[in-house]
Scaffold this motif. Structure first.
Motif, PDB file in Angstrom:
ATOM      1  N   SER A   1       9.081   4.766  81.938  1.00  0.00           N
ATOM      2  CA  SER A   1       8.750   5.202  83.144  1.00  0.00           C
ATOM      3  C   SER A   1       9.129   6.850  83.221  1.00  0.00           C
ATOM      4  O   SER A   1       8.453   7.569  83.513  1.00  0.00           O
ATOM      5  CB  SER A   1       9.152   4.684  84.360  1.00  0.00           C
ATOM      6  OG  SER A   1       8.415   3.279  84.500  1.00  0.00           O
ATOM      7  N   PHE A   2      10.555   6.837  83.161  1.00  0.00           N
ATOM      8  CA  PHE A   2      11.212   8.251  83.276  1.00  0.00           C
ATOM      9  C   PHE A   2      10.569   9.149  82.123  1.00  0.00           C
ATOM     10  O   PHE A   2      10.395  10.388  82.374  1.00  0.00           O
ATOM     11  CB  PHE A   2      12.726   8.145  83.112  1.00  0.00           C
ATOM     12  CG  PHE A   2      13.374   9.360  83.354  1.00  0.00           C
ATOM     13  CD1 PHE A   2      13.445   9.782  84.722  1.00  0.00           C
ATOM     14  CD2 PHE A   2      13.942  10.098  82.407  1.00  0.00           C
ATOM     15  CE1 PHE A   2      14.009  11.105  85.043  1.00  0.00           C
ATOM     16  CE2 PHE A   2      14.660  11.430  82.770  1.00  0.00           C
ATOM     17  CZ  PHE A   2      14.738  11.673  84.255  1.00  0.00           C
ATOM     18  N   ALA A   3      10.164   8.706  80.918  1.00  0.00           N
ATOM     19  CA  ALA A   3       9.934   9.348  79.573  1.00  0.00           C
ATOM     20  C   ALA A   3       8.466   9.767  80.018  1.00  0.00           C
ATOM     21  O   ALA A   3       8.123  10.928  79.836  1.00  0.00           O
ATOM     22  CB  ALA A   3       9.960   8.483  78.386  1.00  0.00           C
ATOM     23  N   ALA A   4       7.532   8.711  80.701  1.00  0.00           N
ATOM     24  CA  ALA A   4       6.330   9.060  80.737  1.00  0.00           C
ATOM     25  C   ALA A   4       6.032  10.208  81.930  1.00  0.00           C
ATOM     26  O   ALA A   4       5.287  10.934  81.687  1.00  0.00           O
ATOM     27  CB  ALA A   4       5.633   7.975  81.473  1.00  0.00           C
ATOM     28  N   TYR A   5       6.932  10.534  82.646  1.00  0.00           N
ATOM     29  CA  TYR A   5       6.933  11.396  83.798  1.00  0.00           C
ATOM     30  C   TYR A   5       7.208  12.674  83.122  1.00  0.00           C
ATOM     31  O   TYR A   5       6.651  13.640  83.502  1.00  0.00           O
ATOM     32  CB  TYR A   5       7.952  11.107  84.928  1.00  0.00           C
ATOM     33  CG  TYR A   5       7.896  12.153  85.990  1.00  0.00           C
ATOM     34  CD1 TYR A   5       6.916  12.118  86.976  1.00  0.00           C
ATOM     35  CD2 TYR A   5       8.807  13.073  85.895  1.00  0.00           C
ATOM     36  CE1 TYR A   5       7.435  13.052  88.083  1.00  0.00           C
ATOM     37  CE2 TYR A   5       9.040  14.105  86.998  1.00  0.00           C
ATOM     38  CZ  TYR A   5       8.038  14.189  88.214  1.00  0.00           C
ATOM     39  OH  TYR A   5       7.924  14.910  89.013  1.00  0.00           O
ATOM     40  N   LEU A   6       8.279  12.628  82.142  1.00  0.00           N
ATOM     41  CA  LEU A   6       8.682  13.791  81.512  1.00  0.00           C
ATOM     42  C   LEU A   6       7.786  14.505  80.903  1.00  0.00           C
ATOM     43  O   LEU A   6       7.230  15.675  80.740  1.00  0.00           O
ATOM     44  CB  LEU A   6       9.943  13.834  80.714  1.00  0.00           C
ATOM     45  CG  LEU A   6      11.204  13.543  81.379  1.00  0.00           C
ATOM     46  CD1 LEU A   6      12.548  12.817  80.475  1.00  0.00           C
ATOM     47  CD2 LEU A   6      11.753  14.493  82.419  1.00  0.00           C
ATOM     48  N   LEU A   7       7.060  13.685  80.079  1.00  0.00           N
ATOM     49  CA  LEU A   7       5.748  14.069  79.171  1.00  0.00           C
ATOM     50  C   LEU A   7       4.745  14.392  79.836  1.00  0.00           C
ATOM     51  O   LEU A   7       4.008  15.263  79.611  1.00  0.00           O
ATOM     52  CB  LEU A   7       5.652  12.947  78.064  1.00  0.00           C
ATOM     53  CG  LEU A   7       6.843  13.003  77.181  1.00  0.00           C
ATOM     54  CD1 LEU A   7       6.596  12.082  75.924  1.00  0.00           C
ATOM     55  CD2 LEU A   7       7.187  14.098  76.409  1.00  0.00           C
ATOM     56  N   GLY A   8       4.304  13.407  80.579  1.00  0.00           N
ATOM     57  CA  GLY A   8       2.974  13.396  81.221  1.00  0.00           C
ATOM     58  C   GLY A   8       2.819  14.214  82.601  1.00  0.00           C
ATOM     59  O   GLY A   8       1.722  14.861  82.664  1.00  0.00           O
ATOM     60  N   GLU A   9       3.777  14.340  83.328  1.00  0.00           N
ATOM     61  CA  GLU A   9       3.779  14.971  84.650  1.00  0.00           C
ATOM     62  C   GLU A   9       4.396  16.346  84.329  1.00  0.00           C
ATOM     63  O   GLU A   9       3.837  17.476  84.835  1.00  0.00           O
ATOM     64  CB  GLU A   9       4.555  14.310  85.904  1.00  0.00           C
ATOM     65  CG  GLU A   9       4.640  14.870  87.011  1.00  0.00           C
ATOM     66  CD  GLU A   9       3.052  14.969  87.902  1.00  0.00           C
ATOM     67  OE1 GLU A   9       2.784  16.009  88.293  1.00  0.00           O
ATOM     68  OE2 GLU A   9       2.289  14.001  87.552  1.00  0.00           O
ATOM     69  N   LEU A  10       5.598  16.596  83.873  1.00  0.00           N
ATOM     70  CA  LEU A  10       6.222  17.820  83.565  1.00  0.00           C
ATOM     71  C   LEU A  10       5.799  18.578  82.314  1.00  0.00           C
ATOM     72  O   LEU A  10       6.082  19.780  82.144  1.00  0.00           O
ATOM     73  CB  LEU A  10       7.752  17.670  83.475  1.00  0.00           C
ATOM     74  CG  LEU A  10       8.430  16.870  84.775  1.00  0.00           C
ATOM     75  CD1 LEU A  10       9.757  17.128  84.745  1.00  0.00           C
ATOM     76  CD2 LEU A  10       7.925  17.595  85.816  1.00  0.00           C
ATOM     77  N   LYS A  11       5.013  17.805  81.589  1.00  0.00           N
ATOM     78  CA  LYS A  11       4.313  18.241  80.229  1.00  0.00           C
ATOM     79  C   LYS A  11       5.496  18.967  79.303  1.00  0.00           C
ATOM     80  O   LYS A  11       5.135  19.957  78.701  1.00  0.00           O
ATOM     81  CB  LYS A  11       3.352  19.392  80.628  1.00  0.00           C
ATOM     82  CG  LYS A  11       2.235  18.919  81.302  1.00  0.00           C
ATOM     83  CD  LYS A  11       1.129  18.103  80.832  1.00  0.00           C
ATOM     84  CE  LYS A  11       0.095  17.561  81.552  1.00  0.00           C
ATOM     85  NZ  LYS A  11      -0.072  16.233  81.921  1.00  0.00           N
ATOM     86  N   LEU A  12       6.609  18.352  79.340  1.00  0.00           N
ATOM     87  CA  LEU A  12       7.564  18.779  78.354  1.00  0.00           C
ATOM     88  C   LEU A  12       7.089  18.507  76.930  1.00  0.00           C
ATOM     89  O   LEU A  12       6.523  17.655  76.629  1.00  0.00           O
ATOM     90  CB  LEU A  12       9.047  18.085  78.687  1.00  0.00           C
ATOM     91  CG  LEU A  12       9.632  18.255  80.027  1.00  0.00           C
ATOM     92  CD1 LEU A  12      10.997  17.685  80.097  1.00  0.00           C
ATOM     93  CD2 LEU A  12       9.871  19.864  80.599  1.00  0.00           C
ATOM     94  N   LYS A  13       7.741  19.564  75.927  1.00  0.00           N
ATOM     95  CA  LYS A  13       7.381  19.469  74.866  1.00  0.00           C
ATOM     96  C   LYS A  13       8.515  19.063  73.629  1.00  0.00           C
ATOM     97  O   LYS A  13       9.636  19.362  74.053  1.00  0.00           O
ATOM     98  CB  LYS A  13       6.875  20.958  74.122  1.00  0.00           C
ATOM     99  CG  LYS A  13       5.645  21.197  74.821  1.00  0.00           C
ATOM    100  CD  LYS A  13       4.490  20.753  74.327  1.00  0.00           C
ATOM    101  CE  LYS A  13       3.139  20.947  74.815  1.00  0.00           C
ATOM    102  NZ  LYS A  13       2.958  20.378  76.310  1.00  0.00           N
TER     103      LYS A  13
END
Length: 560
Positions: free
Chosen positions: A62-74
């Motif tokens: 869930s934490f990983a999904a937020y970083l990638l999906g919501e914050l759009k980190l690369k």
């Protein structure tokens, strides 16, 4: 190559000379194997709440999904984590790694100046911080690249009503949360709820073994902190090496390790957080090990099998009432590192717990393990042990020549766990890594004929008395033998006659202890030039966040 590796003959039975460091392509693949194998086993425990491997899987996803999906980190973006030991830590840690990002561990005790330097140097764009330390983040935020702040309270992952009680006590009764105002900050539990609704699959994230898993900052005690670039391969190598070394002394899926050193520190991060995760163990986290009475109460509640620590931590426990009433019947492994273990402390530990205190040696730059004593060691031997599998070690002189057995020089390490270098500091990297791949540790050491290494001291802590090298560790060991001494540090102070003279700073256990008694004891045990000229008594010694004594501060106050 064995002629260059005398230590192989001293290896315990069953420990291989080499390990397969490429068995797992990343830390995440080690995690996935553990999650599949130990799903229902307890993984992390804090403040009375335990989460299983299956929950670590779900929550970190869930934490990983937020970083990638919501914050759009690369891929490769840096995420800072600024928290003591609590359940949020492993969830965030594994979440960041699974997202293909780099973890920047931040000591929560940092001053604004130290924090600004680290966030700026690392180029971190996200920080997860516990409320207690958010005021420091607020102070420097505008001078850093950080765009997203996630905040959390100590009790946030506990169940109701305990969550509310813990958070109320921390904030309103213990007054441990200074006011702060970060307008765009998001709460950790909100992040987790949002992330749970977003898709995430490890298969969609590309991680290569050479990717930087951690920017682990070090050298704060020597000057400006530098980020050691620790790759997935570095950490996987160290997990493989440590697992091979532990061998049958550890039972997969059955261990409970006491994690009192902070997980943001490389020793606990790898030895406890990663190695015991690989083996399906339970990390029993202590949030505030400085509260020794509370720490001993926690130990009385659990039958633990392993504990790691630094000399000051073991010494503190031994001197806390009730420690001798802890149940040690399951304790099989005590690992000391981070600073020299003192003989007096090791012998007393064995006496009270029945378990040998095994000393290990490592550095942030080596992920950290480089040398460990055999696990079947009967008694403390004053050595940092043998180079672990797939690791080379040697002692070199000032000109880079390898010295023979018994001679003192600088300890150098080579192996797959050695960092890629310092982040954005090619000059600093060149100063410690030579052309042949040796890392120069800055520690003075010698090797005996069986391949055991002995640290004599930090190069820069060495005291020079009339041209003789005096090593503070030796002085401290001798003074620590006195039953009236709780803690001691030895430093060099300027002296007109001899260049430098030895000064000891003592925290007495017995208030009637006098300087005369200390000097008499030193006279009986140390040669002339090693004896302290000055004795100072204090209520406490200055220490780093993990309890390493800061000799530098004592030197500075002595010369001032």
């Amino acid at each position: 190559m064995t002629h260059d590796r005398p230590w192989l003959a001293s290896y315990p039975a069953g420990v291989p000379a080499e390990v397969d460091v490429d068995e797992y392509p990343s830390i995440v693949s080690v995690l996935q194997a553990a999650l599949a194998k130990y799903r229902d086993r307890p993984a992390f425990s804090s403040l009375g709440k335990t989460i299983t491997y299956a929950e670590v899987d779900r929550l970190s996803a869930s934490f990983a999904a937020y970083l990638l999906g919501e914050l759009k980190l690369k891929r490769g973006d840096r995420v800072a984590i600024m928290m003591p030991n609590c359940l949020q830590y492993p969830i965030a840690l594994f979440g960041v790694l699974r997202a293909g990002l780099t973890v920047v561990n931040v000591n929560p005790m940092y001053t604004a100046r130290e924090l600004r330097h680290q966030l700026d140097d690392a180029g971190a764009t996200v920080i997860l911080v516990m409320d207690n330390f958010a005021h420091t983040v607020q102070e420097v935020l505008h001078e850093t690249p950080v765009k997203h702040v996630i905040t959390t309270a100590l009790g946030d992952r506990l169940d109701f009503p305990k969550r509310a009680i813990v958070n109320f006590v921390v904030r309103n009764i213990k007054k441990m949360v200074p006011d702060y105002d970060i307008p765009h900050a998001v709460r950790f539990n909100d992040v987790m709820a949002a992330g749970a609704k977003l898709p995430f699959s490890d298969a969609d994230v590309q991680i290569e073994s050479g990717d930087i898993a951690f920017l682990q900052y070090t050298g704060g005690t020597t000057g400006i902190a530098k980020g050691a670039m620790l790759t997935h391969r570095n950490l996987v190598a160290n997990m493989q090496q440590a697992s091979a070394w532990l061998g049958d002394n550890v039972r997969a899926g059955e261990e409970t390790i006491i994690t009192a050193l902070p997980l943001y520190h490389i020793f606990a991060l790898t030895a406890n957080g990663l190695v015991f995760m690989k083996m399906g163990g339970l990390n029993y986290m202590i949030t505030n090990p400085r509260d020794m009475k509370g720490f001993v109460k926690e130990l009385q509640k659990t039958r633990f099998t392993a504990i790691t620590g630094v000399n000051t931590l073991f010494n503190g426990l031994l001197n806390t009432p009730g420690f001798d009433r802890v149940d040690f019947s399951k304790l099989r492994l005590t690992l000391g590192g981070g600073m020299a273990v003192q003989r007096a402390v090791a012998e007393r530990w064995k006496q009270v717990t029945g378990c040998t205190l095994v000393e290990a040696y490592g550095l942030t730059e080596t992920s950290p393990a480089a040398c460990i004593n055999p696990m079947d060691l009967k008694d403390y031997n004053g050595s940092i042990g043998l180079p672990i599998p797939s690791t080379d070690a040697c002692v070199k002189d000032e000109d880079g020549n390898v010295l023979p057995v018994g001679e003192i020089g600088e300890l150098c390490i080579r192996g797959p766990q050695v960092m890629r270098g310092y982040w954005n500091r090619p000059d600093e990297t060149a100063a410690v890594m030579d052309a042949d791949g040796w890392l120069h540790t800055g520690d003075m050491a010698r090797m005996d004929e069986r391949g055991f290494f002995y640290i004599v001291d930090r190069k820069k802590d060495m005291i020079l008395v009339s041209g003789f090298n005096v090593y503070p560790n030796e002085i401290e060991d001798v003074i620590a033998m006195m039953p009236q001494v709780l803690e001691v540090a030895a430093v060099g102070v300027p002296d007109e006659k001899s260049g430098e003279a030895v000064k000891v700073v003592i925290v007495p256990k017995d208030p009637s202890l006098t300087a005369e008694q200390v000097i008499a004891h030193a006279r009986a045990n140390l040669t002339g030039y090693k004896r302290p000229h000055y004795v100072e008594f204090r209520k406490e010694l200055p220490k780093t966040n993990v309890g390493k004594i800061l000799r530098r501060e004592l030197r500075e106050s002595a010369t001032a």
